[in-house]
Design a protein around this motif. Structure first.
Motif, mmCIF file in Angstrom:
data_model
loop_
_atom_site.group_PDB
_atom_site.id
_atom_site.type_symbol
_atom_site.label_atom_id
_atom_site.label_comp_id
_atom_site.label_asym_id
_atom_site.label_seq_id
_atom_site.Cartn_x
_atom_site.Cartn_y
_atom_site.Cartn_z
ATOM 1 N N SER B 11 36.384 39.781 40.941
ATOM 2 C CA SER B 11 36.727 39.315 39.586
ATOM 3 C C SER B 11 38.239 39.323 39.412
ATOM 4 O O SER B 11 38.885 40.371 39.521
ATOM 5 C CB SER B 11 36.069 40.236 38.550
ATOM 6 O OG SER B 11 36.824 40.212 37.353
ATOM 7 N N ALA B 14 39.977 41.348 36.433
ATOM 8 C CA ALA B 14 39.981 42.779 36.737
ATOM 9 C C ALA B 14 41.079 43.117 37.734
ATOM 10 O O ALA B 14 41.750 44.159 37.624
ATOM 11 C CB ALA B 14 38.608 43.198 37.280
ATOM 12 N N PRO B 73 41.402 34.598 45.606
ATOM 13 C CA PRO B 73 40.853 35.847 45.043
ATOM 14 C C PRO B 73 40.902 37.000 46.051
ATOM 15 O O PRO B 73 41.151 38.149 45.675
ATOM 16 C CB PRO B 73 39.407 35.477 44.694
ATOM 17 C CG PRO B 73 39.435 34.008 44.511
ATOM 18 C CD PRO B 73 40.458 33.485 45.480
ATOM 19 N N GLY B 193 40.910 30.349 38.368
ATOM 20 C CA GLY B 193 40.755 31.783 38.144
ATOM 21 C C GLY B 193 42.074 32.527 38.201
ATOM 22 O O GLY B 193 42.118 33.751 38.001
#
Lengths: 426, 285
Positions: B11, B14, B73, B193
């Motif tokens: 995530s 986070a 990510p 993201g």
């Protein structure tokens, strides 16, 4: 000045599988699909970085920002950026008309090669603001004072904010195309059973064509689809008989099964002079011999909306010294099963041929075993402007497989009471 | 070398939060950790959304920059971990080199691996390279190297000098003008993201020392490649340096010139002419 004309060769075609509306291609724009289709054609015929004479294509449902849709697709494709392009629009006749336009320039020696195509999406539809809101926004834009601006804004009502969705309806009659065709089906007494039988044959023929690999060099997978999404190889007259009428009221004969679904897709056909094809080591599948358009007065003239091809074909036959029976294959676009059946019936009807077409003898019957032998729009789907390219490429390949000197007839009906028809010969 | 295979993409909000609260007290050498994921599938809806924001056509091959959406990510997880010597807030993306070894189809299962290397000295601090390798069908198909600058940081003794040289020819003639809207950072954040606060709003950017929100460098790179759709080699290396921040909103120009079977390109501020991005596209043999 070219001293004489020549017949344009059909080298081959490419299309993406046709998708049902709001399904596999829901996120794809007309430009995305047309670009992907052109790139597939480029890959198939080694046209990367090459300039072809002209690319002609169109879409029926088109956003105003796509005014130069075909040129934009060319610029985003692997064709040379020095390839000219223009858009055409003749409703469902767009794709075939584009092929005729390219073929005519080749025939006149104005270009040596060209690509004809078409694309449509009913998923990524060009919503427009309603006319009240549009006028209010124009006034707002032109307003010079705060007072004028407020006045313009005051004209906007909550109801104005509902967008206008493109409808498959005739502007002059307000009737959906299916409702128009329901009138024709009733007038010509086309039975539900006959329509369902034609539909089943379309699905079976298309499925068989896929099975024998006929589309291997005609279709390029796109966004996960490898076959036309609407294809139901296992459909049957019994299954179709269960469907409720979709057009023509409770006693109507037309259902969602024997009418084409809203679809998304694109197609393209490569045409050239024989010399250009030979120079590039490319095949000639067939030649585009001649073409004809016709239009009928479906508003006040008492003719069916989709009956124009019935008028165009006899003119084309007469000019070429042919009869309707002089063909090895027939491609009659299945807008609705009843459109095909009404057209065939009209050609066999002495009264229609005499009174409407001015012919002493009827045009006559078509050998059904030669009709839409690789399936047609009922099974494949019908992304309006893409249908012409699908048919031209498929028929050209079918004629080529059958051997030299074979002849095929294409008949496509279009909104606005128009029709485009053409003759191909291998 | 420690190699960790993650079951799912971490995530990112986070990770950004963890990186912010653990920013202080970092130091030492680069970890030799490698993070990996296997059998990763591209979601059609994600790709369509990315294509729309970057102006790529919706096609069955991935845009050259798309695998970065999958590897970033993991790189962020590496950088936000306490073992990473540099604090994430303040890191500036200064160079990105992508190698497309062959066109990657959108339906291929992809194996990803990321790591950090080349802790290097820079006149204004230190740089570090976040690397990624993507494989499909058993062979490597794509790799990338993102260089980040940490102002005021110090590379370890004996570290090499950082290499930020990408040279382009004369690019005097603009090919296109883009109006980059005020929400360009939020739009790209939604599809990538990458919710780094410096891209999201003027207020959050100010908190990190920027006068306004700035566009993602990888968006500018993607947008420039999208402008060359249909005109790019199948296998290529796309190497760009990010210069002046692209403040939002802005009007910028793209200049391109064909060079050696590829392209030189520049994204510049329309008014000042300042370089936001300079880069090269070259075919791979």
């Amino acid at each position: 000045m070219a001293p004489q004309t020549r017949k344009a060769a059909i080298v081959g075609g490419n299309r993406i599988p046709f998708a049902r509306s709001n399904s596999a291609y829901a996120q794809a724009s007309n430009q995305d699909m047309l670009t992907a289709t052109l790139d597939g054609l480029v890959a198939r015929f080694g046209l990367q970085g090459r300039r072809v004479g002209e690319v002609v294509a169109g879409a029926v449902l088109k956003h105003s920002r796509d005014f130069n849709l075909t040129r934009e697709a060319v610029l985003g494709s692997r064709l040379s950026a020095a390839t000219p392009a223009y858009d055409v629009q003749q409703a469902c006749g767009t794709g075939l008309e584009a092929a005729v336009l390219v073929a005519n320039k080749i025939a006149l020696g104005q270009i040596e090669s060209g690509i004809a195509g078409g694309v449509d999406t009913t998923s990524d539809a060009p919503l427009a603001v309603g006319d009240d809101l549009r006028r209010a926004l124009i006034s707002l834009n032109n307003a010079k004072t705060v007072g004028d601006r407020l006045k313009a804004l005051a004209r906007i009502r909550p109801g104005s904010l509902v967008p206008e969705i493109p409808r498959n309806a005739e502007p002059r009659t307000g009737l959906a195309m299916g409702e128009h065709q329901a009138i024709t089906a009733r007038e010509w007494e086309i039975s539900r059973e006959a329509q369902d039988e034609l539909t089943v044959r379309s699905h079976q023929n298309l499925a068989a064509a896929y099975e024998r690999g006929f589309f291997d060099d005609l279709v390029t997978p796109y966004l996960g689809l490898t076959r036309d999404e609407n294809l139901r190889p296992d459909t049957s007259v019994e299954k179709l008989a269960k469907l409720k009428p979709a057009f023509g009221g409770e006693t109507g004969t037309m259902t969602a099964g024997n009418s084409t679904p809203l679809s998304d897709g694109a197609s393209a056909v490569l045409l050239a002079s024989d010399e250009w094809a030979a120079e590039h080591g490319l095949p000639v599948l067939a030649h585009l011999v001649d073409a004809q358009t016709a239009a009928v007065d479906y508003v006040h003239g008492g003719e069916g909306l989709l009956m124009a091809p019935a008028y165009a074909v006899p003119v084309l036959l007469a000019r070429n010294g042919l009869t309707l029976q002089d063909f090895d294959y027939y491609e009659i676009h299945e807008a609705f099963a009843s459109t095909v059946l009404a057209t065939l019936k009209a050609w066999e009807d002495p009264a229609f041929c005499k009174e409407r077409l001015g012919l002493d003898t009827p045009v006559g019957a078509v050998d059904r075993s030669k009709l839409n032998v690789n399936g047609s729009s009922l099974a494949a789907g019908h992304p309006f402007a893409a249908t012409g390219g699908r048919i031209v490429a498929s028929l050209a390949k079918q004629l080529h497989e059958a051997g030299p000197g074979k002849r095929g007839l294409i008949s496509i009906c279009a909104a606005g009471g128009q029709g485009v028809v053409a003759i191909l010969e291998s | 070398m420690a190699r960790t295979v993650l079951e799912a993409a971490p995530s990112m909000p986070a990770l950004f939060a963890r990186a912010a609260v653990t920013a202080r007290g970092r130091g030492g050498d680069l970890p030799d950790t490698r993070l990996a994921r296997t059998g990763v599938r591209v979601e059609a809806a994600d790709l369509a959304a990315y294509d729309r924001v970057c102006a790529f056509p919706l096609a069955d091959t991935l845009p050259a920059t798309y695998p970065h959406m999958l590897t970033f990510p993991l790189q962020l997880a590496l950088m936000s971990d306490r073992s990473f010597p540099l604090a994430l807030p303040g890191l500036v993306h200064v160079r990105n080199r992508v190698e497309v070894l062959r066109p990657v189809r959108a339906d291929e299962a992809l194996d990803l691996e990321v790591w950090a290397e080349r802790f290097a000295r820079h006149p204004r601090g230190a740089t570090v390279d976040l690397c990624a390798s993507v494989s499909a069908g058993g062979g490597e198909v794509w790799r990338s190297r993102s260089t980040y600058l940490a102002r005021g940081a110090r590379a370890p003794e004996g570290a090499p000098d950082s290499d930020l040289s990408v040279s382009v020819g004369d690019l005097a003639r603009p090919a296109a003008t883009w109006r980059v809207p005020h929400d360009a950072g939020r739009r790209y954040a939604r599809v990538s993201g990458d919710v780094n606060p410096i891209h999201l709003s003027g207020l959050t950017a100010k908190a990190f020392g920027f006068k306004r929100a700035i566009a993602h460098g990888m968006w500018a790179k993607a947008r420039a490649l999208a402008a060359l759709s249909g005109r790019l080699p199948d296998a290529m290396v796309v190497d760009v340096v990010f210069r002046k921040p692209l403040f939002l909103p802005s009007t910028v120009t793209l200049a391109t010139a064909p060079v050696d079977g590829g392209w030189d390109l520049a994204v510049r501020n329309e008014k000042s002419g300042a370089d936001h991005l300079l880069g090269t596209v070259r075919p791979l043999p």
